[in-house]
Design a protein around this motif. Structure first.
Motif, PDB file in Angstrom:
ATOM      1  N   PRO A  38      51.007  39.584  39.266  1.00 36.98           N
ATOM      2  CA  PRO A  38      51.371  38.629  38.205  1.00 36.98           C
ATOM      3  C   PRO A  38      52.735  37.975  38.430  1.00 36.98           C
ATOM      4  O   PRO A  38      52.913  36.793  38.120  1.00 36.98           O
ATOM      5  N   GLY A  41      52.182  35.300  40.914  1.00 38.21           N
ATOM      6  CA  GLY A  41      51.432  34.227  40.270  1.00 38.21           C
ATOM      7  C   GLY A  41      52.301  33.312  39.439  1.00 38.21           C
ATOM      8  O   GLY A  41      52.062  32.108  39.378  1.00 38.21           O
ATOM      9  N   ARG A  42      53.333  33.861  38.810  1.00 44.15           N
ATOM     10  CA  ARG A  42      54.241  33.029  38.008  1.00 44.15           C
ATOM     11  C   ARG A  42      54.924  31.981  38.879  1.00 44.15           C
ATOM     12  O   ARG A  42      55.154  30.857  38.441  1.00 44.15           O
ATOM     13  N   LEU A  46      50.542  30.401  37.802  1.00 38.59           N
ATOM     14  CA  LEU A  46      49.281  31.018  37.407  1.00 38.59           C
ATOM     15  C   LEU A  46      49.502  32.071  36.339  1.00 38.59           C
ATOM     16  O   LEU A  46      50.549  32.724  36.304  1.00 38.59           O
ATOM     17  N   LYS A  48      48.099  35.744  34.532  1.00 37.66           N
ATOM     18  CA  LYS A  48      47.790  37.054  35.115  1.00 37.66           C
ATOM     19  C   LYS A  48      46.382  37.105  35.727  1.00 37.66           C
ATOM     20  O   LYS A  48      46.216  37.478  36.883  1.00 37.66           O
ATOM     21  N   SER A  51      46.014  34.959  38.750  1.00 38.73           N
ATOM     22  CA  SER A  51      46.757  35.533  39.878  1.00 38.73           C
ATOM     23  C   SER A  51      45.923  36.586  40.590  1.00 38.73           C
ATOM     24  O   SER A  51      45.827  36.595  41.821  1.00 38.73           O
ATOM     25  N   ILE A  60      46.459  34.619  47.774  1.00 38.89           N
ATOM     26  CA  ILE A  60      47.790  35.213  47.662  1.00 38.89           C
ATOM     27  C   ILE A  60      47.778  36.435  48.584  1.00 38.89           C
ATOM     28  O   ILE A  60      46.907  37.298  48.451  1.00 38.89           O
TER      29      ILE A  60
END
Length: 91
Positions: A38, A41-42, A46, A48, A51, A60
Motif C-alpha cells: 500500500p 501504491g500511494r 493507487l 490499497k 495496489s 509493482i
C-alpha cells in the motif's frame, strides 16, 4: 467571503485545503530498503486494493518475506525512472 458583486469566493485556507497532498518523496533505498505494497501504491496514486492487484499482476515489483509481501524501494524508484543509474547498473 462575499465579493463586491455579491458572489461567494473561497478564502485562501479553503483553496489550500482542497488541493490534494502529494505523497512524500520516495525514501533512499539505503535507509529504507523495502516498503509495504500500500505504501508503494500511494506513490503511484493507487488505493490499497488496487495496489495489491497491481502487485499480483507483476506491475509493482515485490519480494516475499515469510507471509509479508514487500516492495524493494530501489526497484520502485527504477520503475518510476527516479534512479536511472540503478537501472543502468542492473542491466
Amino acid at each position: 467571503m462575499t465579493t463586491t458583486d455579491g458572489t461567494t469566493s473561497l478564502t485562501d485556507n479553503q483553496e489550500l485545503s482542497s488541493v490534494a497532498e502529494a505523497p512524500p518523496a520516495l525514501p533512499d533505498p539505503q535507509v529504507q530498503p523495502t516498503m509495504t505494497v500500500p505504501q508503494a501504491g500511494r506513490y503511484l496514486g493507487l488505493q490499497k486494493a488496487a495496489s495489491y492487484n497491481a502487485a499480483r499482476r507483476g506491475e509493482i515489483p515485490t519480494i516475499s518475506v515469510g507471509r509479508r509481501l514487500l516492495v524493494p524501494t530501489a526497484k520502485l524508484r527504477a520503475l518510476l525512472g527516479i534512479d536511472t543509474a540503478t537501472t543502468d547498473a542492473a542491466a
